[in-house]
Design a protein around this motif. Structure first.
Motif, short mmCIF file in Angstrom:
data_model
loop_
_atom_site.label_atom_id
_atom_site.label_comp_id
_atom_site.label_asym_id
_atom_site.label_seq_id
_atom_site.Cartn_x
_atom_site.Cartn_y
_atom_site.Cartn_z
N ALA A 1 0.83 -1.21 0.00
CA ALA A 1 0.00 0.00 0.00
C ALA A 1 0.86 1.27 0.00
N VAL A 2 0.36 2.33 -0.64
CA VAL A 2 1.12 3.59 -0.74
C VAL A 2 1.55 4.13 0.62
N PRO A 3 0.69 4.18 1.65
CA PRO A 3 1.15 4.70 2.94
C PRO A 3 2.30 3.87 3.53
N THR A 4 2.27 2.57 3.27
CA THR A 4 3.36 1.71 3.77
C THR A 4 4.66 2.02 3.03
N ILE A 5 4.55 2.23 1.71
CA ILE A 5 5.74 2.61 0.94
C ILE A 5 6.31 3.92 1.48
N LYS A 6 5.42 4.89 1.76
CA LYS A 6 5.90 6.18 2.28
C LYS A 6 6.60 6.01 3.62
N TYR A 7 6.05 5.09 4.43
CA TYR A 7 6.67 4.80 5.72
C TYR A 7 8.09 4.22 5.52
N TYR A 8 8.24 3.26 4.60
CA TYR A 8 9.55 2.68 4.33
C TYR A 8 10.53 3.75 3.82
N LEU A 9 10.02 4.70 3.00
CA LEU A 9 10.86 5.79 2.50
C LEU A 9 11.36 6.65 3.67
N ARG A 10 10.44 7.00 4.57
CA ARG A 10 10.82 7.84 5.73
C ARG A 10 11.84 7.13 6.60
N GLU A 11 11.70 5.79 6.71
CA GLU A 11 12.59 5.02 7.58
C GLU A 11 13.92 4.67 6.90
N GLY A 12 14.06 5.09 5.64
CA GLY A 12 15.32 4.81 4.93
C GLY A 12 15.45 3.36 4.48
N MET A 13 14.36 2.59 4.54
CA MET A 13 14.43 1.19 4.10
C MET A 13 14.33 1.09 2.58
N LEU A 14 13.83 2.15 1.99
CA LEU A 14 13.68 2.24 0.54
C LEU A 14 14.36 3.55 0.13
N PRO A 15 15.31 3.52 -0.83
CA PRO A 15 15.97 4.77 -1.21
C PRO A 15 14.98 5.71 -1.89
N ARG B 1 13.55 -3.89 -4.01
CA ARG B 1 13.77 -3.65 -2.58
C ARG B 1 12.47 -3.85 -1.78
N LEU B 2 11.37 -3.38 -2.34
CA LEU B 2 10.07 -3.56 -1.67
C LEU B 2 9.73 -5.04 -1.51
N ARG B 3 10.00 -5.81 -2.57
CA ARG B 3 9.72 -7.25 -2.49
C ARG B 3 10.60 -7.92 -1.43
N LEU B 4 11.84 -7.44 -1.35
CA LEU B 4 12.75 -8.00 -0.35
C LEU B 4 12.21 -7.70 1.06
N VAL B 5 11.80 -6.45 1.28
CA VAL B 5 11.26 -6.07 2.59
C VAL B 5 10.06 -6.94 2.94
N VAL C 1 9.77 -5.10 11.57
CA VAL C 1 10.23 -3.97 10.75
C VAL C 1 11.59 -3.48 11.25
N ALA C 2 11.76 -3.45 12.57
CA ALA C 2 13.03 -2.99 13.14
C ALA C 2 14.19 -3.90 12.70
N ALA C 3 13.94 -5.21 12.70
CA ALA C 3 14.99 -6.16 12.29
C ALA C 3 15.35 -5.95 10.82
N VAL C 4 14.32 -5.76 9.99
CA VAL C 4 14.56 -5.54 8.56
C VAL C 4 15.35 -4.24 8.34
N ARG C 5 14.98 -3.20 9.09
CA ARG C 5 15.69 -1.93 8.95
C ARG C 5 17.18 -2.11 9.28
N GLY C 6 17.46 -2.87 10.36
CA GLY C 6 18.84 -3.14 10.76
C GLY C 6 19.62 -3.87 9.68
N ILE C 7 18.99 -4.88 9.09
CA ILE C 7 19.66 -5.65 8.04
C ILE C 7 19.94 -4.77 6.83
N LEU C 8 18.94 -4.01 6.41
CA LEU C 8 19.11 -3.20 5.19
C LEU C 8 20.15 -2.11 5.39
#
Lengths: 217, 217
Positions: free
Chosen positions: A13-27, A46-50, A61-68
């Motif tokens: 979903a778009v809001p989730t993508i925006k969240y990943y962008l803010r968190e730096g998980m998606l460039p 990258r989104l598919r990987l997340v 989400v925190a663990a994924v952020r750490g890995i990425l």
């Protein structure tokens, strides 16, 4: 592609993508106007990987952020990455009471040496495995160390298969991702195959389904 | 012993013990007065088992309740128990899109046949493993089926070790508990040993820690 199409193609979903962008998980995408950006296949990947790490690997989400962030840091090496990924996937249980725990850690490290493995006695998985051993013993499972010992050489074959998979990657980026995907999805492969191997072996040894009467014969 | 001592010896708080009693996860004690009961070592053992499944196995209270009610039902057989335990420990991910999913399930079942395993194509782990395969492929990991194939014979050895552990039990009750403990704690053993085997194999293949420069050489 616009964020809407990225959402459609990834199923996120778009809001989730925006969240990943803010968190730096998606460039960030390439900015095309003050409030529009363009995304490409690297974002889709990258989104598919997340989502794979969260939905199939069961990571937070925190663990994924750490890995990425380890994958993305240019100075991180294989050892850093392996440690971050391994820890993210293995929530270490609360260690047992100090005495039992430290003697179990010694037994596990002795076993590791017996196996000829090049591993520090301080490796977090030594501690985690010792806790499992103490727990099994508290339930009267005296044979549990033998059970672990029997697993040792088998899991060594898994370690070799894992590294063969990783070094089969074509580029450094592929290799780093192979570590992440191989470790996280590999755990699922291992657990599901164990279920199937157990079911098959049970069907062979207890052909009638193994009711209690036949078990006590 | 009174509930206070049961709490002290098990490390489980009294309100939690009362909750387990209400939920039928712990059998009632022997009533000694209208509001007192006496507990024995079987209660202590059961409490430790519950905590092991939750704290070390990472199971939910609902999953533990399901397992224990299967263990306690006199008519349940080994197959019932194995299925309940196996499912509790393996949260099945949301299956992939129908087409990709069903063709992947066929590939996994073909692989199972190739391995000579006696397993139904409808086994829930076939579905779960197919989802993992579809996910890996969506990330471009075309080699993933080969990775799974390589794991097959190795995990077969694990299945044999598991059943050897189970049949080494002295009584039917021990045997049922060996299934529960072996499956749940066995997953932790497998995952922690995999971490150690990977670390050892990585140290052997990338002696310098594997920085990006050396990886791309």
């Amino acid at each position: 592609m616009r964020i809407g199409e990225l959402s459609k193609r990834s199923g996120v979903a778009v809001p989730t993508i925006k969240y990943y962008l803010r968190e730096g998980m998606l460039p960030p995408g390439e900015r095309t106007s003050p409030n529009q950006a363009r995304y490409d296949d690297t974002h889709l990947h990258r989104l598919r990987l997340v989502r794979a790490l969260i939905d199939v690997g069961g990571l937070s989400v925190a663990a994924v952020r750490g890995i990425l962030s380890t994958v993305d840091a240019p100075e991180s090496d294989m050892e850093d990455l392996l440690k971050t990924v391994q820890k993210a996937v293995l929530p270490v249980p609360e260690p047992a009471a100090v005495d039992a725990q430290s003697s179990a850690e010694k037994e596990i490290h002795d076993l590791v040496i017996e196996l000829g493995w090049d591993v520090s006695p301080k490796h977090f998985a030594v501690e985690a495995l010792a806790t499992v051993l103490v727990t099994a013993r508290s339930l009267g499972h005296d044979r549990f160390l033998d059970f672990i010992r029997r697993y040792g050489p088998i899991m060594q074959q898994i370690g070799v298969a894992d590294l063969d998979y990783v070094v089969g990657a074509r580029t450094v980026d592929d290799l780093l991702e192979a570590v992440v995907v191989g470790t996280v999805l590999g755990d699922s492969v291992m657990i599901t195959l164990r279920r199937l191997a157990q079911a098959s072996e049970t069907a062979t040894r207890f052909p009638g389904g193994g009711d209690r009467q036949s078990l006590s014969d």
